[in-house]
Design a protein around this motif. Structure first.
Motif, PDB file in Angstrom:
ATOM      1  N   ASN A 131       0.828  -1.204   0.000  1.00  0.00           N
ATOM      2  CA  ASN A 131       0.000   0.000   0.000  1.00  0.00           C
ATOM      3  C   ASN A 131       0.864   1.255   0.000  1.00  0.00           C
ATOM      4  O   ASN A 131       0.517   2.271   0.580  1.00  0.00           O
ATOM      5  N   VAL A 132       2.012   1.136  -0.614  1.00  0.00           N
ATOM      6  CA  VAL A 132       2.975   2.230  -0.547  1.00  0.00           C
ATOM      7  C   VAL A 132       2.419   3.479  -1.229  1.00  0.00           C
ATOM      8  O   VAL A 132       1.730   3.413  -2.247  1.00  0.00           O
ATOM      9  N   LYS A 133       2.687   4.615  -0.605  1.00  0.00           N
ATOM     10  CA  LYS A 133       2.230   5.889  -1.165  1.00  0.00           C
ATOM     11  C   LYS A 133       3.438   6.667  -1.649  1.00  0.00           C
ATOM     12  O   LYS A 133       4.563   6.401  -1.215  1.00  0.00           O
ATOM     13  N   ASP A 134       3.198   7.610  -2.508  1.00  0.00           N
ATOM     14  CA  ASP A 134       4.307   8.414  -2.969  1.00  0.00           C
ATOM     15  C   ASP A 134       4.939   9.158  -1.796  1.00  0.00           C
ATOM     16  O   ASP A 134       4.262   9.529  -0.851  1.00  0.00           O
ATOM     17  N   TRP A 135       6.212   9.347  -1.908  1.00  0.00           N
ATOM     18  CA  TRP A 135       6.996   9.861  -0.790  1.00  0.00           C
ATOM     19  C   TRP A 135       7.219  11.358  -0.985  1.00  0.00           C
ATOM     20  O   TRP A 135       7.816  11.770  -1.986  1.00  0.00           O
ATOM     21  N   CYS A 136       6.739  12.127  -0.034  1.00  0.00           N
ATOM     22  CA  CYS A 136       6.962  13.571  -0.078  1.00  0.00           C
ATOM     23  C   CYS A 136       8.365  13.832   0.437  1.00  0.00           C
ATOM     24  O   CYS A 136       8.661  13.584   1.609  1.00  0.00           O
ATOM     25  N   ILE A 137       9.233  14.291  -0.456  1.00  0.00           N
ATOM     26  CA  ILE A 137      10.658  14.366  -0.091  1.00  0.00           C
ATOM     27  C   ILE A 137      11.149  15.783   0.189  1.00  0.00           C
ATOM     28  O   ILE A 137      12.305  15.980   0.520  1.00  0.00           O
ATOM     29  N   SER A 138      10.279  16.779   0.046  1.00  0.00           N
ATOM     30  CA  SER A 138      10.745  18.149   0.319  1.00  0.00           C
ATOM     31  C   SER A 138      10.363  18.581   1.729  1.00  0.00           C
ATOM     32  O   SER A 138       9.349  18.153   2.271  1.00  0.00           O
ATOM     33  N   ARG A 139      11.197  19.395   2.303  1.00  0.00           N
ATOM     34  CA  ARG A 139      10.946  19.925   3.649  1.00  0.00           C
ATOM     35  C   ARG A 139      11.258  21.414   3.653  1.00  0.00           C
ATOM     36  O   ARG A 139      12.265  21.834   3.092  1.00  0.00           O
ATOM     37  N   GLN A 140      10.413  22.174   4.356  1.00  0.00           N
ATOM     38  CA  GLN A 140      10.586  23.625   4.353  1.00  0.00           C
ATOM     39  C   GLN A 140      11.602  24.024   5.412  1.00  0.00           C
ATOM     40  O   GLN A 140      11.285  24.654   6.409  1.00  0.00           O
TER      41      GLN A 140
END
Length: 889
Positions: A402-411
């Motif tokens: 059930n893998v979801k796309d990985w949000c790789i940016s951080r503010q």
RNA sequence: GGGAGCUUAGCUCAGUUGGUUUAGAGCAUCUGCCUUACAAGCAGAGGGUCGGGGGUUCGACUCCCUCAGCUCCCACCA
């Protein structure tokens, strides 16, 4: 060394630094590629702790396990390498730096990116690596020359290269995501930094007039009435008959007077509220997705600080909570508020500012996980990578499927800056440098100048650097063909916590397969969480965690290591109690005193080896080999606690309590040299077995008992340190010897019990008479019985003895200890009666089984044979007891 | 709400494909000992109807069903 120079108690403080420095000086921890075959190489990469962190109990457990594994591998003659390092931990570190600056009166907002990063690096230089220094106190045998940091130049560049590569492969994209916006700190925070609390709030039922129908309304329920300003639809379930008549109609938002459509979607829960839902795509992730599906517009109503923005014509500039109060009043006045209900729901608060988190849509970078995750699932399911314990395979599969796309940016600023570049009109390219970006952008816009190009302000998620760790520590991204990588990769074992199975372990497997076409490690050992007595996770904020370095001072590093490992099977939480360290320390002392005993003997070359010593040696040799095999098996299954416990019992019970007592000469008497030599050899083997668990004390004793003619730096015999000695391997052994001795132990225990009951001190010699009732009777260890029980006589007789304390041993042999007037017939009788009862119970249970037709016909032969043997043994015993009882009467 | 797992002695846990004992270990407890390696110790002892109920089987701690309690992960309902 003479015994009078040796401390009466083991004193870890005196020796730990000495040995650690010695090992460093001898460069034992350092590894470099050689010509060994892959099966004789061993490598662990340390899960990098936060660079500015301090050692806590979780690190202690985790690194103790790794050190045990790597020291054992080293002693098995493998080229063993343990690579240490630290993680830049962007969120945690940035938060720390911000807090520290605040204390100095500096606000992050007033700093440029460059200025802030300068502060961050200063902080890193000052505090970074403290944790690694602390690990040395634990005895961690890391290859310190290979220490890495996730923001080292080469590791930093590896991350950037991987980002560019995945972007070029079309796997990285920009997309909208709901972030946790902190309107007070004006930043997005991660899910981990949001604290959900249950709040008593209200559910407001609002009436939306239906267009074209007089006095007709549809009622929706909401906890956030202020967000009606951003509504772009009202939604019902397509199968909900109550709303079927509304198809194709629209409603007016109260107060706002904007017309919005009524749409239908299965997302709606018919049971909740009125079964009708308002849709605010800009302020709720689910609404956002429904908005996309139904092509709804999105109306963002808030400024970054949580006030209503100018695009909205009502309540402009007012705070969201003030608006909520006002709008409820206004709705009520206008007759749109049907009712309010008390309602408990969970609201997210910012960990840092305690502000209520506002879900906010923002543009973020994502990695498409769908395709690259698949092979990573396979290698775990088909056991190319083994999880210990295996139960985590389930959890892993569930997540990977059930893998979801990985949000790789951080503010944030502390981390690898995203290599994306923008032009003023919003074009974007991904490139390693600004110059490269400019070149690419000029293809379509040749007038563009370098100062027009702006780099993305965000950095990458910390895990986007740590997922490369097993490769990047060898510089394997930039230098895929280098010698180190080829030698050490794939690594052998990874030791980490189940909490980060997905964050980290899964992603390392993905990266390994993507960039090396090879798994990053073969085994994953999952530790538990260290908890306090109340079952709470040990953490700094709770203040329930002891300082590991204080524990080491108190109990010694070896004591703490043993304490950590004693009750922590893989995958189980560790309910930590200082008494465990105490147990570890006591064990050290036990070993220390055994050393003092052996070390203090005078040796005689003239006296002959006594019979009891001969048989004792044979027995212990068998026992040692039996246990070696068991311990090897425990290690093969990654059952470290069991391996330690088996070693503990072998040393304490078998070696100290039995063997040493069996062979030790009488006070001030010398020992024969054969027995002494073989005993020293046993001792050495035990020390080697203990060394991975207890490196310091074993090295010290190894040298005290070893040859002491060569001295370098005050240390004996440097070429022969236990840390690099060869671990003993299990060999063949005579199992019957172990069984025979077990019955001997029972006899000895019986005699000791009689001594205790009759209050006869050990120094008073006894006589023992034995009546065999079976040809199987074993006499091999009679000399040992005689010695340990202080018997002046051990004799076989054919008739029963009167006025003696008796017991019945194996094969129904009868043992008599004449005690004259000390015998009390009644107590003897009670003893016999209880034994009789036991034997009768056993007989009954075997008889009932054996008389059962179906048991005899369906049970396998060995099981029946065993049952028959039990039956005849019980019968024989009953006969013996009955006769003894007759005599007593 | 979805998923996974756990429940064996006071505590922490073993118990491998059902039959090796009358279910084990460490710690803790109790009793007696300062016995010249060790009181941070020695010797001995006690303690469990294997969460409840039902079933399959000649035989269940072990397999199936059910109930209860606990834990973790994921997703969170306006």
């Amino acid at each position: 060394m003479k015994n009078d120079e040796i401390a009466l108690k083991y004193s870890p403080q005196d020796i730990e630094d000495k040995w650690y420095n010695h090992w460093l000086k001898m460069n034992y921890f350092h590894s470099k590629p050689d010509d060994k075959e892959p099966e004789n190489r061993y490598c662990i990469v340390m899960p990098p702790p936060n660079v500015t962190g301090v050692l806590h109990m979780g690190h202690m457990l985790n690194n103790t396990i790794q050190d045990v594994l790597v020291r054992r591998a080293r002693m098995q003659g493998k080229n063993a390498c343990w690579i240490p390092g630290t993680d830049h931990a962007s969120i945690a570190t940035e938060a720390k730096v911000v807090a520290k600056l605040k204390e100095e009166g500096i606000d992050k907002k007033d700093l440029t990116r460059e200025e802030f990063l300068k502060h961050a690096w200063d902080w890193k230089e000052k505090h970074g690596g403290i944790i690694l220094e602390q690990l040395k106190k634990l005895g961690a045998s890391c290859d310190w020359e290979r220490t890495k940091f996730t923001m080292d130049e080469d590791l930093y560049e590896s991350v950037i290269d991987v980002f560019i590569d995945l972007y070029n492969k079309g796997l990285i994209y920009r997309g909208v995501r709901m972030v946790n916006w902190d309107p007070s700190a004006l930043t997005a925070v991660s899910d981990e930094e949001v604290i959900h609390k249950e709040i008593q709030s209200k559910l407001y039922y609002l009436k939306y007039p239906i267009v074209g129908e007089k006095d007709a309304f549809v009622t929706i329920a909401t906890t956030r009435p202020e967000t009606i300003l951003g509504d772009t639809a009202v939604c019902c379930h397509p199968d909900d008959e109550r709303f079927a008549h509304l198809k194709g109609k629209s409603v007016i938002i109260p107060l706002v007077n904007r017309e919005i459509p009524i749409i239908f979607d299965e997302y709606v829960d018919r049971e909740f509220g009125t079964g009708c839902l308002k849709i605010t795509p800009a302020h709720d992730i689910n609404d956002y997705h429904i908005g996309i599906k139904h092509r709804l517009p999105s109306v963002d109503i808030f400024n970054d600080n949580g006030t209503i923005n100018e695009k909205i014509e009502l309540y402009v500039g007012k705070d969201r909570f003030d608006v909520r109060k006002e709008i409820v009043i206004d709705l009520e006045k206008s007759g749109y508020l049907e009712k309010t209900e008390d309602y408990t729901n969970k609201v997210g608060f910012s960990e840092r500012t305690n502000a209520v988190i506002e879900p906010k849509l923002s543009l973020q970078w994502f990695l498409n996980m769908q395709d690259i995750a698949k092979p990573a699932l396979d290698v775990v399911m088909n056991d190319r990578i083994l999880f210990h314990p295996a139960k985590f395979k389930n959890t892993y599969r569930h997540w990977m499927e059930n893998v979801k796309d990985w949000c790789i940016s951080r503010q944030l600023w502390w981390g690898q800056r995203i290599p994306a570049f923008y032009t003023p009109n919003g074009d974007v390219v991904v490139a390693k440098t600004k110059e490269e970006a400019l070149e690419k952008l000029r293809i379509t816009n040749y007038e563009l100048r370098i100062e027009d190009v702006k780099q993305d302000e965000d950095v990458l998620d910390t895990w986007f650097s740590s997922w490369l760790w097993p490769i990047s520590v060898f510089d394997g991204i930039q230098n895929p063909d280098n010698k180190d990588l080829k030698y050490y990769y794939p690594t052998n074992d990874l030791v980490t916590a189940p909490e980060i199975l997905f964050f980290w372990v899964a992603r390392m497997i993905i990266a390994g397969l993507e960039y090396r076409h090879e798994i990053p490690f073969k085994n994953v050992y999952l530790t538990g969480i260290v908890r306090d007595k109340l079952g709470r996770k040990m953490s700094k904020s709770l203040g329930n965690s002891p300082d590991p370095l204080d524990l080491i001072k108190l109990y010694g590093a070896d004591g703490v290591r043993v304490g950590m490992l004693l009750t922590s099977p893989a995958g189980n939480d560790l309910p930590f109690d200082e008494s465990l360290c105490e147990q570890g320390r006591n064990f050290c002392n036990k070993i220390w005193n055994a050393m003092r005993l052996v070390n203090g003997w005078d040796v005689s070359n003239t006296i002959e080896q006594p019979e009891y010593a001969k048989v004792s040696i044979d027995w212990f040799d068998a026992k040692l080999n039996e246990q070696l095999a068991i311990i090897e098996d425990h290690f093969a299954k990654y059952r470290l606690s069991d391996a330690l416990m088996a070693t503990y019992k072998l040393v304490w019970d078998d070696f100290c309590s039995w063997y040493l007592e069996m062979i030790k000469p009488a006070y001030l008497q010398p020992i024969d040299s054969d027995t002494r030599l073989i005993t020293l050899d046993f001792f050495d083997k035990l020390l080697q077995l203990l060394h991975p668990f207890m490196p310091f004390i074993t090295e010290e004793i190894w040298h005290i008992l070893g040859v002491d003619d060569i001295k370098i730096d005050g240390i004996d015999d440097c070429d022969d340190d236990i840390i690099v000695s060869e671990l003993p391997k299990s060999g063949n052994f005579d199992n019957s010897l172990i069984d025979k001795f077990e019955t001997t132990q029972q006899v000895i225990t019986e005699i000791r019990t009689i001594r205790k009951e009759k209050n006869i001190p050990q120094k008073d010699a006894l006589m023992l008479f034995i009546k065999k009732n079976n040809e199987q009777h074993e006499t091999l260890f009679d000399s040992v019985i005689q010695k340990l029980c202080n018997l002046e006589k051990l004799e076989y007789i054919s008739e029963k003895l009167e006025n003696a304390s008796t017991f019945i041993g194996a094969n129904s042999a009868e043992y008599f200890i004449p005690l004259g007037n000390k015998i009390d017939k009644d107590t003897e009788k009670t003893k016999l009666l209880s034994e009789l009862k036991q034997a009768e119970n056993l007989l009954r249970s075997t008889q009932s089984k054996l008389s059962n037709e179906r048991f005899v016909s369906s049970a396998p032969e060995p099981v029946i044979a065993l049952e028959r043997k039990k039956q005849s043994d019980a019968q024989q015993k009953i006969n013996v007891i009955t006769k003894q009882l007759e005599q007593l009467n």
